[in-house]
Scaffold this motif. Sequence first.
Motif, short mmCIF file in Angstrom:
data_model
loop_
_atom_site.label_atom_id
_atom_site.label_comp_id
_atom_site.label_asym_id
_atom_site.label_seq_id
_atom_site.Cartn_x
_atom_site.Cartn_y
_atom_site.Cartn_z
N PRO A 281 0.80 -1.24 0.00
CA PRO A 281 0.00 0.00 0.00
C PRO A 281 0.82 1.28 0.00
N ALA A 282 1.98 1.26 0.64
CA ALA A 282 2.83 2.45 0.66
C ALA A 282 3.87 2.41 -0.46
N LEU A 283 4.51 1.26 -0.66
CA LEU A 283 5.64 1.17 -1.59
C LEU A 283 5.22 1.23 -3.05
N SER A 284 3.92 1.13 -3.32
CA SER A 284 3.45 1.28 -4.69
C SER A 284 3.59 2.71 -5.20
N ASP A 285 3.73 3.66 -4.29
CA ASP A 285 3.85 5.07 -4.62
C ASP A 285 5.33 5.41 -4.83
N GLU A 286 5.66 5.90 -6.02
CA GLU A 286 7.05 6.24 -6.33
C GLU A 286 7.59 7.28 -5.37
N ARG A 287 6.73 8.19 -4.88
CA ARG A 287 7.19 9.20 -3.93
C ARG A 287 7.67 8.57 -2.63
N VAL A 288 7.00 7.50 -2.20
CA VAL A 288 7.42 6.82 -0.97
C VAL A 288 8.75 6.12 -1.19
N ARG A 289 8.91 5.48 -2.34
CA ARG A 289 10.19 4.82 -2.63
C ARG A 289 11.32 5.84 -2.67
N GLN A 290 11.06 6.99 -3.26
CA GLN A 290 12.08 8.05 -3.28
C GLN A 290 12.38 8.54 -1.88
N GLN A 483 17.13 4.56 -11.60
CA GLN A 483 17.48 5.66 -10.71
C GLN A 483 16.25 6.51 -10.36
N GLU A 484 15.35 6.68 -11.31
CA GLU A 484 14.19 7.54 -11.09
C GLU A 484 13.08 6.84 -10.33
N GLN A 485 12.78 5.60 -10.70
CA GLN A 485 11.60 4.94 -10.14
C GLN A 485 11.91 4.05 -8.94
#
Length: 525
Positions: A281-290, A483-485
């Motif tokens: 639920p959280a890690l699906s968001d690229e912003r959270v991974r960043q 690097q980006e995603q």
Amino acid sequence: MPLRPSLLSVTTTVALSALLLTGCASSQNPAGTTDAQTGDGVLDVIGPLEVHSLDPTTAEGIFTRLQVAETLVDADGTGALRPGLAAEWAASGDGLQWTFTLRNGAQFHDGTPVDAESVVAALELARASEANTIAVAPITGISAEEGSVLISLSEPFAPLPAVLAATSTQILAPSSYAEDGSVSGVVGSGPYQVVEVAPPSRIELEAFGGYDGEPAQAQQVIYESVGRAENRALMGESGQADVVFGMDATSLQRVKGKPGLQVESALLPRTIVLKLNAAHPALSDERVRQALSLALDRPAMATAVLRDPDIAATQMFPPALEMWHDDGLDPLTHDPERAATLLEDAGWTLGQDGVREKGGEPLTVELLTFPDRPELPTMAAAIQAALGEIGVTVEVRVDNSSEIPAGHASGALEMALFTRNFALVPDPIVTLLKDYPADGGDWGAMNWSDPDMTAALDRLTTEAEYDGAAADTARTRIAGTLQEQLPVIPVSWYRQSVIVNDAVEGFVLDPLERNWNLAAISFKE
């Protein structure tokens, strides 16, 4: 109980270990002395690899490292391909047939020639194992012509020469195999031949007079496997070994500057990575991974855990992989304030207890790692502490490494910390094909894919020349997308360090760990 040490406690633990080891060394080997035993003319080599198998598929490349066996295609320390048993190779216009022309004069240690029929037999036996690297190539047939090996494919596969440089595809003489196809002895074609193998810890070699290349300088070599790095270091200090591989940072600090010893080091094509389940639920968001990536102070972690701030990963591919490392990429950095902003933007607000939540659910993630590499649990604790600073609760679980692919298959895995070696085949494309297919890979992406990256992988496989402009463009796309995603977050690179006794000369360290270059080592007069 979840592990919750801070970076300070990690640093303290490592420092204490160093002091204990230093005291141990002082009691066994007085500072400033060595007892070099190189006058017997035997090159004594110590390393961590044990000898559990003679089969190229499962022998971890020990016999290619010792220069007993050769592969059709070789590679230099940057991964660039060069001739091995094949002097040259070429693909047909449609890419469906490759011709490998064997070098003249090569012979096996039993005196038989390295001919096309012998090479075909060895490769066919390798193909019989699904675990062998050659299984990744869409091969439909292998045949022999006078002086050449022909390999037919069902579809174009540009990395085929790199696959045939994998240590699991080494070419052994027909006399190496029993009637059932199992390997009963290692009869290769390199500058050294096997005298005796005493599993799991000892191999004796002697120079092969019939080698068609530069002859081995040392006439005898004894390789011994020693499991503990501090014990390997002590053997180097005491002169029981001429060359010692696989040194840890703590032992190196003690050894550096000791008279009679040199330390050779090189960055490896290996990265500690954090695998993420993009369906979480959280890690699906690229912003959270960043945000997770920005929370990691990689230089501090590399200093605390590995005693080397210079190996903090700024991107997935280390500089050792010259064709893949992209100096133009914006490096991964440490910015906890930016990380907090990204989490807020993603809807994860900071609760009164310091843990972020969304819709009443706390941001809690399980991190799985394993103890086979002792630095991994310590690095996991450092990651736990760093992510805790931005309100992410990490529960560390240390288990068997097999739990990672099992968790990937079941979908239960949330995060995993492990090392990825990109030079099992000299061209990392083969590893990437396993790690980043559209449906993910055990040691790569999980529930994540990118169409542009998939297309770039396909171009490298079916269209691009190994060293052409199209291949460079595809590699740049792949490195940039990772690097980006951040479907997998790079944490740290690795450095190989070797202790070399001053009594020998000519040692050259191979960053890809394919070849220990022992044949070039000679004893000083």
